[in-house]
Design a protein around this motif. Structure first.
Motif, PDB file in Angstrom:
ATOM      1  N   ASP A  23       0.833  -1.202   0.000  1.00 19.88           N
ATOM      2  CA  ASP A  23       0.000   0.000   0.000  1.00 19.88           C
ATOM      3  C   ASP A  23       0.871   1.257   0.000  1.00 19.88           C
ATOM      4  O   ASP A  23       1.977   1.252   0.546  1.00 19.88           O
ATOM      5  CB  ASP A  23      -0.903   0.026   1.238  1.00 19.88           C
ATOM      6  CG  ASP A  23      -2.021  -1.001   1.124  1.00 19.88           C
ATOM      7  OD1 ASP A  23      -2.306  -1.424  -0.008  1.00 19.88           O
ATOM      8  OD2 ASP A  23      -2.586  -1.366   2.172  1.00 19.88           O
ATOM      9  N   GLY A  24       0.349   2.311  -0.584  1.00 20.26           N
ATOM     10  CA  GLY A  24       1.100   3.560  -0.640  1.00 20.26           C
ATOM     11  C   GLY A  24       0.320   4.593  -1.413  1.00 20.26           C
ATOM     12  O   GLY A  24      -0.884   4.436  -1.635  1.00 20.26           O
ATOM     13  N   PRO A  25       0.996   5.645  -1.847  1.00 20.84           N
ATOM     14  CA  PRO A  25       0.293   6.737  -2.529  1.00 20.84           C
ATOM     15  C   PRO A  25      -0.125   6.370  -3.956  1.00 20.84           C
ATOM     16  O   PRO A  25       0.285   5.341  -4.495  1.00 20.84           O
ATOM     17  CB  PRO A  25       1.334   7.865  -2.545  1.00 20.84           C
ATOM     18  CG  PRO A  25       2.649   7.189  -2.371  1.00 20.84           C
ATOM     19  CD  PRO A  25       2.408   5.919  -1.622  1.00 20.84           C
ATOM     20  N   THR A  26      -0.928   7.231  -4.531  1.00 16.48           N
ATOM     21  CA  THR A  26      -1.362   7.070  -5.922  1.00 16.48           C
ATOM     22  C   THR A  26      -0.741   8.165  -6.780  1.00 16.48           C
ATOM     23  O   THR A  26      -0.869   9.349  -6.460  1.00 16.48           O
ATOM     24  CB  THR A  26      -2.902   7.143  -6.028  1.00 16.48           C
ATOM     25  OG1 THR A  26      -3.465   6.048  -5.305  1.00 16.48           O
ATOM     26  CG2 THR A  26      -3.367   7.086  -7.477  1.00 16.48           C
ATOM     27  N   LEU A  27      -0.052   7.744  -7.842  1.00 15.69           N
ATOM     28  CA  LEU A  27       0.477   8.678  -8.844  1.00 15.69           C
ATOM     29  C   LEU A  27      -0.364   8.557 -10.104  1.00 15.69           C
ATOM     30  O   LEU A  27      -0.504   7.469 -10.658  1.00 15.69           O
ATOM     31  CB  LEU A  27       1.944   8.354  -9.174  1.00 15.69           C
ATOM     32  CG  LEU A  27       2.541   9.086 -10.387  1.00 15.69           C
ATOM     33  CD1 LEU A  27       2.592  10.596 -10.167  1.00 15.69           C
ATOM     34  CD2 LEU A  27       3.930   8.554 -10.716  1.00 15.69           C
ATOM     35  N   LEU A  28      -0.921   9.669 -10.543  1.00 14.89           N
ATOM     36  CA  LEU A  28      -1.699   9.734 -11.782  1.00 14.89           C
ATOM     37  C   LEU A  28      -0.833  10.391 -12.857  1.00 14.89           C
ATOM     38  O   LEU A  28      -0.279  11.475 -12.633  1.00 14.89           O
ATOM     39  CB  LEU A  28      -2.968  10.564 -11.538  1.00 14.89           C
ATOM     40  CG  LEU A  28      -3.848  10.906 -12.747  1.00 14.89           C
ATOM     41  CD1 LEU A  28      -4.438   9.651 -13.376  1.00 14.89           C
ATOM     42  CD2 LEU A  28      -4.965  11.873 -12.320  1.00 14.89           C
TER      43      LEU A  28
END
Ligand SMILES: [Zn+2]
Length: 310
Positions: A23-28
């Motif tokens: 789990d971790g951040p989302t990069l778009l």
């Protein structure tokens, strides 16, 4: 393998999701907000095969062609004549461009980080640069500065946060850390630009600790300008063409210019009168028009002034 949600051509905004094991951040990462910017479009398609899912912390969401209607028309804009990069946050029930902006805004709100990739399209050629808004939130601003450094292009340009309608303004309103990039143009697909964009995105993934590895920027000493004057960063308002005609740029990208220097000339195709377009600024030429046919008001050049250096 990355998952292609529902079939790419079935969605308002086709996207590819790569979910890491941790789990971790989302990069778009978005390309193709303008339908004729092919280096960014190819780079994001290739990134789908290059992000190492087994090592990924968090989630990467890739939008390879944000503006499918414009891409199908081989054009910057879609049938409704709206510029998607001026239409955020959009409308759920609006025209096709407004619906795409609405959907992209949702994706931005769900992300922690945004990279929006552009080129000059068919009409313009732009020096490789990475930019961000000079947002009031210092934590977000510092993250944006670090992302821009990691992306690794020769020019870093911080501009006013007051421009509306952009993916970056949607990111600003959602507190999302966001950068954009420009590279070349002309309507082709220069592989050097594709490679620069892939490498830049992978360096950002390392910099925000979603992938392991060092961040070795190619640019040890980028040219950094932060300019928060109103309308800074608004490419289309610079050196508008005074009339229709045939334009010929006379100097190269990244050349230094002084007030009075000739940037190009405009031929009135009816009277055969030539109008010389001169610089009114001192700085570096970062955009020039290369599509010769111009309409009144079309952008002919952008000069990055030698403003405050960081
Ligand atoms: Zn664009």
């Amino acid at each position: 393998m990355p998952s292609v949600d529902e079939g790419l051509n079935q969605m308002t905004v086709p996207r590819i999701t790569i979910q890491g094991n941790q789990d971790g951040p989302t990069l778009l990462i978005i390309a193709g907000i303008h339908g004729d910017e092919y280096e960014s479009i190819e780079a994001v398609h290739r990134l789908a095969e290059m992000v190492d899912q087994s090592a990924l912390v968090g989630k990467v969401v890739l939008v390879p062609i944000a503006n499918r209607p414009a891409f199908s028309r081989q054009s910057r804009i879609g049938d409704d004549a709206l510029d998607l990069a001026r239409t955020f946050p959009g409308h759920a029930e609006g025209t096709s461009t407004q619906q795409i902006a609405f959907e992209l805004t949702r994706l931005i709100e769900e992300a922690d980080f945004l990279i929006d990739l552009h080129t000059g399209g068919q009409a313009l050629e732009i020096a490789p640069l990475v930019g961000y808004m000079l947002v009031a939130d210092q934590t977000v601003l510092d993250r944006q500065r670090r992302m821009a450094q990691a992306f690794g292009l020769p020019i870093i340009w911080g501009t006013t946060p007051q421009l509306e309608g952009r993916s970056l303004s949607a990111a600003r309103d959602a507190g999302v850390t966001a950068i954009y990039a420009e590279w070349g143009g002309g309507g082709g697909c220069q592989q050097a630009g594709v490679e620069a964009y892939i490498a830049g995105c992978l360096r950002v993934l390392a910099a925000i600790e979603m992938l392991p590895g060092h961040v070795e920027s190619q640019e040890e000493r980028p040219f950094v300008v932060e300019d928060d004057r109103e309308q800074s960063g608004h490419l289309q308002r610079n050196y508008p063409s005074p009339h229709a005609g045939l334009y010929r740029a006379l100097i190269d990208l990244q050349a230094s210019v002084l007030p009075g220097d000739e940037l190009g000339y405009l031929l009135d195709v009816d009277t055969l009168q030539k109008t010389v377009i001169r610089s009114s600024q001192s700085g570096q030429l970062i955009t020039r028009r290369i599509l010769p046919a111009v309409n009144p008001g079309d952008c002919l050049a952008v000069i990055l002034e030698n403003a405050e250096l960081q």
